[in-house]
Scaffold this active site. Structure first.
Site, PDB file in Angstrom:
ATOM      1  CE1 TYR A 120      39.365  41.352  29.124  1.00 28.00           C
ATOM      2  CE2 TYR A 120      38.984  40.153  27.094  1.00 28.00           C
ATOM      3  CZ  TYR A 120      39.828  40.549  28.102  1.00 28.00           C
ATOM      4  OH  TYR A 120      41.143  40.154  28.082  1.00 28.00           O
ATOM      5  CE  LYS A 167      41.782  32.372  42.235  1.00 27.25           C
ATOM      6  NZ  LYS A 167      42.757  31.354  42.681  1.00 27.25           N
ATOM      7  CG  ASP A 199      44.770  30.041  40.484  1.00 28.39           C
ATOM      8  OD1 ASP A 199      43.902  29.159  40.386  1.00 28.39           O
ATOM      9  OD2 ASP A 199      45.059  30.588  41.562  1.00 28.39           O
ATOM     10  CG  ASP A 223      41.947  37.389  25.735  1.00 20.05           C
ATOM     11  OD1 ASP A 223      42.469  36.869  24.724  1.00 20.05           O
ATOM     12  OD2 ASP A 223      41.943  38.618  25.935  1.00 20.05           O
ATOM     13  CG  ASP A 227      47.009  34.937  23.902  1.00 15.53           C
ATOM     14  OD1 ASP A 227      46.056  34.641  23.160  1.00 15.53           O
ATOM     15  OD2 ASP A 227      47.591  36.046  23.855  1.00 15.53           O
TER      16      ASP A 227
END
Ligand code: NAI
Ligand code: MG
Length: 326
Positions: A120, A167, A199, A223, A227
């Site tokens: 981002y 990751k 993941d 982010d 969610d």
């Protein structure tokens, strides 16, 4: 001392849930002075700018900012606003509430998301026709800041479980650095922590959220995982957030402008009101913050509820019920 609060409702349901939060703050009651700022799609159309300088100044000068949501211009509004207030940490709690039909009723998670870099950072290019790149920025300084904030948050809020999401098996250099720095912060504090590949962590959070508490994440992972956690507890209408920096902070629901329901008066105001409660805590009104949270929980449990939670009440009826409890 009267705190000055910048209020930026933005687009869509931001225009509906922000007044709800103001009603609740006035009933809390706290002595705030609210200064209104415009931002978002509608302002872009009117003025050619999604985030006018005047709004930046209002947010920079205020003691804290309440932000609703922006639509298509979200990246041009919320990313610069988070930087205007100098926030580096995005705090996103996801709690399951009694009385609601949560997928996982034991969920009590707090995502501590790095707020300034990662993918981002906004460094994208089109190298040639059909070939694009995105530069992922991870620095030692920002990784240390977010890890220290995350371990402190866990300590101050009674969370035993801290997980560092990464990751690093694939992004060896960038997440390698993030992981190394976050682990050393945990080690310096002799804190208990786990590390998890982001993941696999997504899957584990769905199956066993009760095994997790505070999750420290790089920007994009935070982010997405927050969610995901919204889905575990009953939807985006329930998730508040704080963007915290050393001198200033901005509070906003995790959700966007929800064009599918905007203008109908049915948006769930809980996420926005719970964001205002986080602002109360931040400004030293912890008791008022607790009272607001208790009133929201009470109304979530007994109703009235908005349609996203299976009810048929509107934003105003739910807000009035919360104000009544207060
Ligand atoms: P969204 O969060 O606006 O909506 C996703 C789904 O959740 C929709 O079905 C919506 O109706 C529902 N929902 C969200 N908040 C709700 C609430 N308070 N009460 C009841 N239902 C609620 O995300 P979406 O649809 O991906 O994006 C819509 C617009 O919002 C886009 O233009 C996007 O750019 C923007 N956006 C802005 C953000 C911000 O300002 N921080 C964050 C996320 C999206
Ligand atoms: Mg998001």
């Amino acid at each position: 001392m009267t705190h000055e609060i910048a209020v930026i409702p933005g687009d869509g349901i931001g225009q509906e849930v922000t007044p709800a939060a103001i009603d609740v703050l006035e009933a809390a009651p706290v002595d705030f002075e609210f200064v209104h700022g415009d931002a978002g799609d509608a302002v872009l159309e009117e003025t050619g700018e999604a985030l006018p300088q005047e709004t930046r100044d209002i947010a920079a000068d205020a003691d804290a900012t309440l932000f609703g949501a922006a639509g298509e211009t979200a990246a041009d509004v919320i990313l610069p606003l988070r930087s205007v207030v100098g926030s580096f940490a995005n705090v996103r709690p996801a709690h399951a509430y009694p009385g609601l039909d949560a997928v996982q009723p034991q969920t009590d998670l707090v995502f501590i998301r790095e707020n300034t870099e990662g993918v981002y950072a906004g460094i994208e290019s089109e190298i040639t026709d059909g070939v694009t790149t995105c530069t992922r920025v991870i620095t030692e300084e920002a990784s240390r800041d977010i890890a220290e904030f995350g371990f402190d948050y866990a300590n101050q809020n009674g969370y035993d479980d801290v997980t560092i999401a990464h990751k690093a098996n694939v992004m060896r250099t960038t997440d390698g650095l993030f992981l190394d720095v976050a682990e050393s912060v945990g080690d310096e504090r002799s804190a208990d922590y786990d590390t998890a590949l982001m993941d696999a962590l997504a899957m584990h959070l769905i199956k066993h959220p009760e095994e997790y508490g505070v999750v420290i994440c790089p920007n994009l992972a935070g982010d997405m995982l927050s969610d995901l956690a919204a889905g575990l507890v009953g939807g985006l209408g329930l998730l508040p957030s704080a963007n915290v920096g050393p001198d200033n902070a901005l509070f906003e629901p995790v959700h966007g402008s929800a064009p599918d329901i905007a203008g109908q008066g049915v948006a769930n105001p809980s996420a926005m009101i719970l964001s205002a409660a986080m602002m109360l805590d931040h400004l030293g009104y912890g008791e008022e913050g607790d009272r607001v949270r208790a009133a929201v929980e009470d109304v979530l449990d007994s109703g009235p509820r908005t349609p996203d939670l299976g009810g048929d009440a509107g934003t105003e009826a739910v807000t009035d019920a919360i104000v009544d409890r207060l």
